[in-house]
Write an enzyme that holds these catalytic residues in place. Structure first.
Site, PDB file in Angstrom:
ATOM      1  N   HIS A  73       0.841  -1.193   0.000  1.00 54.26           N
ATOM      2  CA  HIS A  73       0.000   0.000   0.000  1.00 54.26           C
ATOM      3  C   HIS A  73       0.877   1.243   0.000  1.00 54.26           C
ATOM      4  O   HIS A  73       1.796   1.359   0.809  1.00 54.26           O
ATOM      5  CB  HIS A  73      -0.898   0.000   1.243  1.00 54.26           C
ATOM      6  CG  HIS A  73      -1.707   1.255   1.422  1.00 54.26           C
ATOM      7  ND1 HIS A  73      -1.682   2.007   2.575  1.00 54.26           N
ATOM      8  CD2 HIS A  73      -2.560   1.886   0.580  1.00 54.26           C
ATOM      9  CE1 HIS A  73      -2.489   3.042   2.441  1.00 54.26           C
ATOM     10  NE2 HIS A  73      -3.029   2.995   1.249  1.00 54.26           N
ATOM     11  N   SER A  74       0.631   2.147  -0.948  1.00 54.87           N
ATOM     12  CA  SER A  74       1.285   3.451  -0.970  1.00 54.87           C
ATOM     13  C   SER A  74       2.809   3.299  -0.991  1.00 54.87           C
ATOM     14  O   SER A  74       3.350   2.669  -1.899  1.00 54.87           O
ATOM     15  CB  SER A  74       0.796   4.267   0.231  1.00 54.87           C
ATOM     16  OG  SER A  74       1.103   5.628   0.084  1.00 54.87           O
TER      17      SER A  74
END
Length: 243
Positions: A73-74
């Protein structure tokens, strides 16, 4: 059923996947959510990007994990790309959740809009440990706009300062971009304003296009949909991670 390894992003630690992990476990999957070095309450922020990657590979080794779906994520997107370089025969599929896929030779911060490139070093310069804490107004509007104010405030209290160092290091991703045999997916949250929607150079689709051939999975939700709709995210990760 699959084995999912969930790698968090900036300001997070592995515990913040709990609601999503519970949903995936209920569906019969095995789920792991390690914390990246330099992240979480009480951790030393004196880490490099190599340290971040090594902490995940060490976890995978200690738990003898193979044939897993590796989700980033990210900021975690930059980590899983480099984990795949080190363990290319153990990754079943890479899944990037509104994640960075940095241009080879650039840093994660290089792949953000100019406003972040200016803001983050300024915030870090105000600290004694070279860290960045996301301002609440940015969190509320750009990162978790699908939450009401109370939920935005509640989740903000779970965040911890992010070490600046790993986000400004130039990353050699030559090997990652050669690993075309590892399937990859990109999960795109449609209400995520953390990167400017539609930005051809810094937006999420710009990151996704660097993957070459990839599966696109979309959902409604913000950058922090793991807090606002974990059940939906779990379903979409299943779709992204299946063969």
């Amino acid at each position: 059923m699959a084995t999912f390894v969930l790698v968090h992003g900036s300001w997070h630690d592995g515990t913040l996947w709990a609601d999503v992990a519970d949903r995936l476990t209920e569906r019969g999957h095995e789920v792991h959510s390690p914390t990246i070095a330099g992240h979480g309450p009480g951790a030393s922020r004196a880490v490099t990007h190599d340290d971040c990657v090594a902490s995940i590979t060490q976890y995978l080794d200690e738990h003898s994990l193979g044939d897993f779906v590796l989700v980033g994520h990210s900021f975690g997107g930059s980590v899983i790309a480099r984990v795949a370089e080190r363990l290319p025969d153990r990754v079943r599929r890479l899944v990037f959740l509104n994640a960075f896929v940095p241009v080879n030779g650039t840093s994660v911060l290089d792949n953000t809009p100019p406003a972040y490139q200016e803001l983050f070093p300024q915030l870090a310069a105000q600290t004694t440990d070279d860290t960045v804490m996301l301002p609440f107004e940015v969190w509320r509007e750009a990162f978790i706009g699908d939450a009401d104010l109370a939920r935005a405030e509640e989740t903000y209290r779970l965040l911890t300062p992010e070490p600046l160092g790993p986000t400004v290091e130039k990353l050699d991703l030559t090997k990652f971009y050669s690993l075309t045999h590892i399937p990859r997916s990109y999960v795109l949250c449609g209400e995520d304003a953390a990167l400017p929607p539609g930005d051809p150079d810094h937006g999420y689709l710009a990151n996704a296009r660097r993957l070459g051939v990839f599966r696109l999975v979309t959902l409604d939700g913000s950058h922090e949909v793991m807090f606002t709709n974990p059940a939906l995210l779990a379903t979409k990760l299943e779709l992204a991670g299946r063969d």
